[in-house]
Write a protein that holds these residues in place. Structure first.
Motif, PDB file in Angstrom:
ATOM      1  N   PRO A 103       5.192  35.259  40.593  1.00 35.34           N
ATOM      2  CA  PRO A 103       4.992  33.842  40.940  1.00 35.34           C
ATOM      3  C   PRO A 103       4.913  33.620  42.454  1.00 35.34           C
ATOM      4  CG  PRO A 103       7.287  34.214  40.400  1.00 35.34           C
ATOM      5  CD  PRO A 103       6.580  35.535  40.181  1.00 35.34           C
ATOM      6  N   TYR A 104       4.472  34.619  43.169  1.00 35.42           N
ATOM      7  CA  TYR A 104       4.333  34.533  44.620  1.00 35.42           C
ATOM      8  C   TYR A 104       3.263  35.518  45.063  1.00 35.42           C
ATOM      9  CZ  TYR A 104       7.428  38.574  44.058  1.00 35.42           C
ATOM     10  OH  TYR A 104       7.976  39.753  43.648  1.00 35.42           O
ATOM     11  N   ASP A 105       2.715  35.265  46.239  1.00 32.69           N
ATOM     12  CA  ASP A 105       1.753  36.176  46.843  1.00 32.69           C
ATOM     13  C   ASP A 105       2.515  37.082  47.807  1.00 32.69           C
ATOM     14  OD1 ASP A 105      -0.147  37.400  48.597  1.00 32.69           O
ATOM     15  OD2 ASP A 105      -1.596  35.833  48.142  1.00 32.69           O
ATOM     16  N   SER A 154      12.163  44.287  38.338  1.00 34.97           N
ATOM     17  CA  SER A 154      11.759  45.148  39.460  1.00 34.97           C
ATOM     18  C   SER A 154      11.720  44.359  40.761  1.00 34.97           C
ATOM     19  CB  SER A 154      10.389  45.799  39.177  1.00 34.97           C
ATOM     20  OG  SER A 154      10.447  46.631  38.055  1.00 34.97           O
ATOM     21  N   THR A 155      12.760  43.594  40.981  1.00 38.10           N
ATOM     22  CA  THR A 155      13.000  42.731  42.158  1.00 38.10           C
ATOM     23  C   THR A 155      12.219  41.420  42.126  1.00 38.10           C
ATOM     24  OG1 THR A 155      11.318  43.549  43.739  1.00 38.10           O
ATOM     25  CG2 THR A 155      13.386  44.788  43.613  1.00 38.10           C
ATOM     26  N   VAL A 156      11.371  41.208  41.119  1.00 39.32           N
ATOM     27  CA  VAL A 156      10.558  39.993  41.074  1.00 39.32           C
ATOM     28  C   VAL A 156      11.432  38.741  40.954  1.00 39.32           C
ATOM     29  CG1 VAL A 156       8.844  38.700  39.728  1.00 39.32           C
ATOM     30  CG2 VAL A 156       8.516  41.145  40.160  1.00 39.32           C
ATOM     31  N   ILE A 183       4.445  47.729  45.733  1.00 46.02           N
ATOM     32  CA  ILE A 183       4.369  48.455  44.470  1.00 46.02           C
ATOM     33  C   ILE A 183       3.930  47.531  43.331  1.00 46.02           C
ATOM     34  CG2 ILE A 183       5.728  49.646  42.700  1.00 46.02           C
ATOM     35  CD1 ILE A 183       7.432  50.773  45.050  1.00 46.02           C
ATOM     36  N   ASN A 184       4.575  46.373  43.212  1.00 45.67           N
ATOM     37  CA  ASN A 184       4.223  45.440  42.141  1.00 45.67           C
ATOM     38  C   ASN A 184       2.790  44.937  42.288  1.00 45.67           C
ATOM     39  OD1 ASN A 184       6.690  45.532  40.760  1.00 45.67           O
ATOM     40  ND2 ASN A 184       7.619  44.030  42.118  1.00 45.67           N
ATOM     41  N   ALA A 185       2.368  44.733  43.540  1.00 49.30           N
ATOM     42  CA  ALA A 185       0.996  44.266  43.772  1.00 49.30           C
ATOM     43  C   ALA A 185      -0.016  45.316  43.332  1.00 49.30           C
ATOM     44  CB  ALA A 185       0.806  43.932  45.249  1.00 49.30           C
ATOM     45  N   LYS A 245       1.343  36.673  51.482  1.00 48.67           N
ATOM     46  CA  LYS A 245       1.200  35.375  52.148  1.00 48.67           C
ATOM     47  C   LYS A 245       2.421  34.465  52.065  1.00 48.67           C
ATOM     48  CE  LYS A 245      -3.820  35.202  51.347  1.00 48.67           C
ATOM     49  NZ  LYS A 245      -4.921  34.437  50.697  1.00 48.67           N
ATOM     50  N   ASP A 246       3.326  34.728  51.135  1.00 44.29           N
ATOM     51  CA  ASP A 246       4.399  33.765  50.873  1.00 44.29           C
ATOM     52  C   ASP A 246       5.718  34.055  51.574  1.00 44.29           C
ATOM     53  OD1 ASP A 246       2.700  32.285  49.371  1.00 44.29           O
ATOM     54  OD2 ASP A 246       3.445  32.946  47.418  1.00 44.29           O
ATOM     55  N   PHE A 247       5.704  34.966  52.548  1.00 46.36           N
ATOM     56  CA  PHE A 247       6.947  35.319  53.229  1.00 46.36           C
ATOM     57  C   PHE A 247       6.765  35.355  54.743  1.00 46.36           C
ATOM     58  CE2 PHE A 247       6.861  37.233  49.044  1.00 46.36           C
ATOM     59  CZ  PHE A 247       8.038  36.740  48.495  1.00 46.36           C
ATOM     60  N   ALA A 248       7.811  34.964  55.432  1.00 42.13           N
ATOM     61  CA  ALA A 248       7.838  35.069  56.891  1.00 42.13           C
ATOM     62  C   ALA A 248       8.725  36.257  57.243  1.00 42.13           C
ATOM     63  CB  ALA A 248       8.404  33.784  57.510  1.00 42.13           C
ATOM     64  N   PRO A 249       8.174  37.331  57.783  1.00 41.27           N
ATOM     65  CA  PRO A 249       8.996  38.506  58.107  1.00 41.27           C
ATOM     66  C   PRO A 249       9.994  38.200  59.216  1.00 41.27           C
ATOM     67  CG  PRO A 249       6.772  38.751  58.987  1.00 41.27           C
ATOM     68  CD  PRO A 249       6.755  37.524  58.143  1.00 41.27           C
ATOM     69  N   ILE A 250      11.216  38.674  59.028  1.00 37.94           N
ATOM     70  CA  ILE A 250      12.260  38.483  60.042  1.00 37.94           C
ATOM     71  C   ILE A 250      12.519  39.779  60.794  1.00 37.94           C
ATOM     72  CG2 ILE A 250      14.699  37.899  60.443  1.00 37.94           C
ATOM     73  CD1 ILE A 250      14.527  36.080  57.966  1.00 37.94           C
ATOM     74  N   ILE A 251      12.864  40.839  60.040  1.00 42.53           N
ATOM     75  CA  ILE A 251      13.179  42.104  60.702  1.00 42.53           C
ATOM     76  C   ILE A 251      13.167  43.250  59.693  1.00 42.53           C
ATOM     77  CG2 ILE A 251      15.683  41.870  60.381  1.00 42.53           C
ATOM     78  CD1 ILE A 251      16.001  43.045  63.235  1.00 42.53           C
ATOM     79  N   ASN A 252      12.740  44.402  60.150  1.00 39.55           N
ATOM     80  CA  ASN A 252      12.838  45.622  59.354  1.00 39.55           C
ATOM     81  C   ASN A 252      14.252  46.161  59.537  1.00 39.55           C
ATOM     82  OD1 ASN A 252      12.408  47.981  57.953  1.00 39.55           O
ATOM     83  ND2 ASN A 252      10.518  48.515  59.005  1.00 39.55           N
TER      84      ASN A 252
END
Length: 320
Positions: free
Chosen positions: A105-107, A69-71, A96-98, A110-117
């Motif tokens: 294996p990630y938050d 599921s994209t994990v 959804i997964n949260a 907190k574990d991503f830097a958004p670039i663009i929608n």
């Protein structure tokens, strides 16, 4: 003394990050897509990657990492070096997964830097024209209330946008339905066309051909506003459910701590790509609404999306 050492280390770190950003990109960039090749997400990645190659002067290698599921693919993105050489697409599945309590294996917050929608992808409520004689959604709702086992609805299983979006509508409308999970959009759509099930949510671009052939009938779209490509199809919101607004999204992110100048450069180039008529034409088959905007706006959207899914998925999460 310790404080001075800390300041020195921080200064060196900031300097190294700035130098890294100044020299970027000096080698190929990976673009992670957590789905198989050939779908709308893959098409968007490859179209934008081709555009970025011209602007950045480096190859953009699209890497499909489906599963879980994209994990699976999302984990590859989260665990990559934050040097600007790995970027990847993120979706509603972060929230959804949260909410479902899926172990990752990630938050997701907190574990991503958004670039663009990148885009919003509305769905359309379609029914089999022979099995469902009703011409409007209110008529379907009325009949479903009177006949609780009558409506059969195809989804891509628990946690899929199709099922979550329908569950939310079902709770608002106060109806019951037999939800039938499928492993993919195509088998669900083919069973709807054949009349094995009566209805489903489907991407607009996928549904168009079968609507034109009279095999499927569109009753409503899930977005807040009517679509330019289907101006005669009302929204669910305007049919008596004003709070209903459900679209999936495609976004682009990097591992946390990726230098902000790199984030801003990618953001700028993709915003420019969305103004390019050739790029827009190539993305038309997806049936998506291109978004763009700043990295901060996308970060705010991700946070709001998490809150929204916690609200609309509360019954599902409790059941699990």
């Amino acid at each position: 003394m310790k404080f001075l050492k800390y300041l020195l280390a921080l200064t060196l770190m900031v300097g190294a990050s700035a130098a890294q950003a100044d020299n970027w990109p000096s080698k190929p960039i990976r673009w992670i897509v957590p789905y198989t090749a050939g779908g709308g997400t893959d098409l968007m990645a490859r179209v934008l990657a081709a555009h970025l190659e011209k602007k950045l002067g480096q190859r953009i290698v699209v890497e499909n990492r489906p599963g879980g599921s994209t994990v699976t693919g999302t984990a590859v993105l989260a665990q990559a070096e934050p040097d600007g050489y790995t970027i990847g697409m993120v979706f509603d599945s972060l929230a959804i997964n949260a909410v479902l309590g899926t172990q990752t294996p990630y938050d997701p917050e907190k574990d991503f830097a958004p670039i663009i929608n990148l885009a919003y992808v509305p769905l359309i409520f379609i029914v089999n024209t022979k099995e469902v004689p009703m011409k409007t959604l209110p008529e379907v709702v009325a009949y479903a209330k009177a006949h609780p086992e009558w409506l059969t609805f195809g989804t891509l299983g628990p946690g899929s946008p199709h099922e979550i979006g329908f569950d939310w509508f079902k709770s608002m409308a106060g109806i019951k339905a037999v939800v039938v999970p499928y492993k993919g959009v195509n088998p669900a759509m083919q069973d709807t066309i054949a009349g094995q099930i009566k209805a489903m949510f489907l991407g607009v671009a996928v549904a168009d051909q079968y609507i034109a052939e009279g095999k499927l009938r569109p009753l409503a779209v899930t977005s807040a506003k009517r679509l330019e490509s289907a101006p005669d199809v009302p929204t669910i919101a305007e049919l008596g459910y004003p709070d209903y607004n459900y679209v999936t999204f495609y976004g682009l992110a990097a591992p946390k701590n990726t230098p902000q100048p790199i984030i801003e450069r990618l953001n700028k180039e993709i915003n420019e790509a969305f103004k390019d008529p050739d790029v827009r034409k190539k993305l038309e088959p997806i049936g998506a609404i291109l978004v763009g905007g700043t990295s901060k706006e996308f970060g705010d959207y991700l946070a709001a999306n998490m809150i929204k899914f916690r609200k609309i998925m509360k019954p599902t999460a409790q059941a699990n």
